[in-house]
Write an enzyme that holds these catalytic residues in place. Structure first.
Site, PDB file in Angstrom:
ATOM      1  N   CYS A 380       0.878  -0.689  -0.063  1.00  0.00           N
ATOM      2  CA  CYS A 380      -0.432  -0.013   0.250  1.00  0.00           C
ATOM      3  C   CYS A 380       0.891   1.284   0.164  1.00  0.00           C
ATOM      4  O   CYS A 380       0.907   1.871  -1.330  1.00  0.00           O
ATOM      5  CB  CYS A 380      -0.984  -0.088   0.858  1.00  0.00           C
ATOM      6  SG  CYS A 380      -2.208   1.003   0.515  1.00  0.00           S
ATOM      7  N   PHE A 383       4.402   0.900  -1.338  1.00  0.00           N
ATOM      8  CA  PHE A 383       4.489   0.072  -2.718  1.00  0.00           C
ATOM      9  C   PHE A 383       4.423   1.475  -3.005  1.00  0.00           C
ATOM     10  O   PHE A 383       4.698   1.956  -4.151  1.00  0.00           O
ATOM     11  CB  PHE A 383       2.135  -0.289  -3.090  1.00  0.00           C
ATOM     12  CG  PHE A 383       2.119  -0.236  -4.526  1.00  0.00           C
ATOM     13  CD1 PHE A 383       2.517  -1.100  -5.627  1.00  0.00           C
ATOM     14  CD2 PHE A 383       1.568   1.753  -4.645  1.00  0.00           C
ATOM     15  CE1 PHE A 383       1.968  -0.758  -6.815  1.00  0.00           C
ATOM     16  CE2 PHE A 383       1.161   1.370  -6.877  1.00  0.00           C
ATOM     17  CZ  PHE A 383       1.048   0.416  -7.139  1.00  0.00           C
ATOM     18  N   HIS A 507      -3.513  -5.185   0.523  1.00  0.00           N
ATOM     19  CA  HIS A 507      -3.140  -6.133   1.514  1.00  0.00           C
ATOM     20  C   HIS A 507      -3.158  -7.344   1.505  1.00  0.00           C
ATOM     21  O   HIS A 507      -4.067  -7.817   1.739  1.00  0.00           O
ATOM     22  CB  HIS A 507      -4.085  -5.219   2.248  1.00  0.00           C
ATOM     23  CG  HIS A 507      -3.346  -3.717   3.058  1.00  0.00           C
ATOM     24  ND1 HIS A 507      -2.754  -3.029   4.120  1.00  0.00           N
ATOM     25  CD2 HIS A 507      -4.494  -2.701   2.198  1.00  0.00           C
ATOM     26  CE1 HIS A 507      -2.896  -2.099   4.018  1.00  0.00           C
ATOM     27  NE2 HIS A 507      -3.757  -1.202   2.905  1.00  0.00           N
ATOM     28  N   GLU A 509      -1.248  -9.510   3.250  1.00  0.00           N
ATOM     29  CA  GLU A 509      -2.060  -9.846   4.283  1.00  0.00           C
ATOM     30  C   GLU A 509      -3.272 -10.363   5.282  1.00  0.00           C
ATOM     31  O   GLU A 509      -3.396 -11.076   6.108  1.00  0.00           O
ATOM     32  CB  GLU A 509      -1.163  -8.896   5.374  1.00  0.00           C
ATOM     33  CG  GLU A 509      -1.778  -7.497   5.864  1.00  0.00           C
ATOM     34  CD  GLU A 509      -1.736  -6.185   4.749  1.00  0.00           C
ATOM     35  OE1 GLU A 509      -1.097  -6.664   3.496  1.00  0.00           O
ATOM     36  OE2 GLU A 509      -1.432  -5.112   5.389  1.00  0.00           O
TER      37      GLU A 509
HETATM   38  N1  GLN Z   1      -1.477   6.519   2.477  1.00  0.00           N
HETATM   39  C1  GLN Z   1      -1.483   6.169   1.656  1.00  0.00           C
HETATM   40  C2  GLN Z   1      -3.397   6.485   0.697  1.00  0.00           C
HETATM   41  O1  GLN Z   1      -4.119   6.947   1.599  1.00  0.00           O
HETATM   42  C3  GLN Z   1      -1.581   5.006   1.772  1.00  0.00           C
HETATM   43  C4  GLN Z   1      -2.540   3.659   2.514  1.00  0.00           C
HETATM   44  C5  GLN Z   1      -2.185   2.665   3.248  1.00  0.00           C
HETATM   45  O2  GLN Z   1      -1.729   2.447   3.336  1.00  0.00           O
HETATM   46  N2  GLN Z   1      -3.292   1.818   4.260  1.00  0.00           N
HETATM   47  O3  GLN Z   1      -3.445   5.909   0.060  1.00  0.00           O
END
Ligand code: GLN
EC number: 6.3.4.2
Length: 542
Positions: A380, A383, A507, A509
């Site tokens: 996330c 990434f 995610h 996980e």
């Molecule tokens: N902060 C980022 C977003 O809002 C990633 C969110 C996360 O890692 N769950 O897109």
């Protein structure tokens, strides 16, 4: 339908969620269909707005509901998928009753906790139980007996027990047995908490004693006598490093058989496969360790619980002799000085996160992983930051994420991570997240496909920002491969000529369990093992 209620006494954070999930697993191992519900007596509607520092990880279900991390335990232990209905909060219950009151549903009556709130609670529990087609529905009550917030829920449990046949409900009370300075197990806090429970009209059938050590005969007899339960119904739940050992421990304590007897359900053979898997991971002596550096910021462990568990599932699954060793690294520390050392770690994982604090440290860690060719997994936020890092250091762009706009000093930046055009019109933060299950198309010629062996997968999401498609060509022409997509959204990135450099916008996980480890985590763990072996061969020390 059979109901098992799990309450807690003395302290919160005793491992009630794990006890609940373990009870579920014991029944599943007897081929019973089980469903689980969590009651959180807080006024928040869901856990979405809760601070991970205070509350641990926000867990996301397939329907996008953001819930308490205990639901993660249930899904992982039982290999099931739950929905938002399985998490009842005071907020949800009151909201519904107040909405109905405004609509005139109560026909001029005074709207009260009993019966209106308790009816709504009972309705919700029964609806989930009926819809699930399960044989047994387990309901965990969050918090501790005696909390004011928990009262309407305890009253609802009392009413359900009264309405159902005696053999159709069971109440398990999980409590703390502290050990004093001279090594005695003390039962007084348990006695008090059971008295508190009884004052709400509830008599426990089983007492699970959380203790550092196994309960002595003397402790068990004392609890049985004072709390008015049979001695077989006092169960030790002592500390163990590996939470997946708990079902087996409770099984050995006789809890599984006791529940079957009390609920008057058929005695069935216990499938040992799951227990054997867990035990072989736990017992193999001289297991070697692979060390993963997790570059995080929310006080660690509980805030990243599902990641920790997914790494463990992959080690339990693979047929090798490695255990996972996590080194938690504070992202902010890596902003000043890069302290990661490739010869001491076998992989780097950058998990999800929000906001600029620590982001530069995470970017430094990703750069190090890419340049030193250390197995890397980004999730996330991890990434998104991998895209920023690549854009800055390979494409030489002035790259950033729209998320950091408020903190930007310079005016000319490349927003390689941005909001989608239609999201930009919404200028408040809540309610704009992309949540829950979405399908992802996987490119055949890719690492992602090698791992999933499927062209289409379904994974859970929790994010707001996306890769800006204006930069896609430039990124791809320079070696960043986008191997998974959902429509025009980019979901997976990889660098093909690296050992293992992969990141996901979703995610993985949240869909990992011992029965079904995440292919992404399995790939990452195997890459770390190969990398470790390679390093050892080089130094001739294997
Ligand atoms: N902060 C980022 C977003 O809002 C990633 C969110 C996360 O890692 N769950 O897109």
């Amino acid at each position: 339908m059979k109901y098992i209620f799990v309450t807690g006494g003395v302290l919160s954070g005793l491992g009630k969620g794990i006890t609940t999930a373990s009870i579920g697993r014991m029944l599943k191992n007897r081929a019973y269909k089980v469903t689980v519900l969590k009651i959180d007596p807080y006024i928040n509607i869901d856990a979405g707005t809760m601070n991970p520092f205070q509350h641990g990880e926000v867990y996301v279900l397939k329907d996008g509901e953001e819930v308490d991390l205990d639901l993660g335990h249930y899904e992982r232990f039982l290999n099931i998928e739950l929905t938002g209905d399985h998490n009842i909060t005071t907020g949800k219950v009151y909201l519904k009753v107040i909405e109905e009151e405004r609509k005139g549903v109560f026909l001029g009556n005074t709207v009260q906790i009993i019966p209106h709130i308790t009816d709504e609670i009972k309705k919700r529990i029964k609806k989930v139980a009926d819809k699930s087609n399960a044989d047994i529905c387990i309901i965990e009550l969050g918090g501790t007996v005696g909390d004011i917030e928990g009262m309407p829920f305890l009253e609802s449990v009392r009413q359900i027990r009264r309405e159902e046949n005696k053999e159709d409900t069971l109440l398990v009370h999980v409590t703390l047995i502290p050990i004093n300075d001279i090594g005695e197990q003390k039962t007084k806090p348990t006695q008090h908490s059971v008295r508190e429970l009884k004052s709400t009209g509830l008599q426990p059938d089983v007492i699970v004693g959380r203790c550092k050590d196994i309960l002595t005969r003397d402790t068990e007899s004392k609890i049985a006598l004072f709390c008015d339960v049979s001695e077989d119904a006092v169960i030790s739940n002592y500390d163990t490093e590996n939470i997946y050992m708990v079902p087996m421990m409770l099984e050995k304590e006789g809890l599984g058989d006791y529940i079957v007897e009390k609920l008057n359900i058929e005695k069935r053979e216990v499938d040992q496969e799951w227990y054997n898997k867990v035990e072989s991971y736990d017992n193999v002596k001289n297991k070697k360790k692979i060390k993963v550096a997790i570059v995080a910021k929310y006080g660690f462990e509980d805030a990243y619980l599902s990641i920790k568990e997914a790494l463990k599932h992959s080690c339990i699954d693979s047929n090798h002799d490695y255990k996972i060793d996590i080194e938690w690294i504070d992202a902010e520390d890596l902003e000043k000085e890069l302290t990661l050392k490739y010869d001491e770690i076998d992989g780097i994982l950058v998990p999800g996160g929000f906001g600029i604090r620590g982001a530069e440290g995470k970017i430094n860690a990703i750069k190090y992983a890419r340049e030193m060719d250390i197995p890397f997994l980004g999730i996330c936020f991890g990434f998104q930051l991998a895209v920023v890092e690549f854009s800055r250091n390979v494409l030489k762009l002035d790259a950033t994420s729209r998320e950091f706009e408020e903190n930007n000093q310079s005016s000319c930046k490349d927003f390689v991570i941005d909001l989608l055009p239609d999201q930009k019109t919404v200028n408040y933060k809540g309610g704009t997240m992309r949540l829950g299950d979405f399908l992802i198309d996987i490119e055949k010629d890719s690492l992602a496909y090698t791992l999933y062996k499927q062209e289409r997968v379904c994974e859970r999401h929790r994010h707001r920002y996306e890769v800006n498609t204006d930069y896609l060509d430039m990124l791809q022409n320079n070696g960043l491969k986008f191997s998974g997509r959902c429509g025009k959204r980019v979901e997976i990135l990889e660098i093909p000529d690296k050992r293992f450099f992969l990141a996901t916008q979703y995610h993985p996980e949240f869909k990992s369990s011992i029965d079904n480890p995440s292919p992404i985590f399995l790939g990452f763990v195997n890459a770390m093992i190969d990398y470790k072996k390679e390093k050892e061969d080089k130094h001739g020390c294997r």
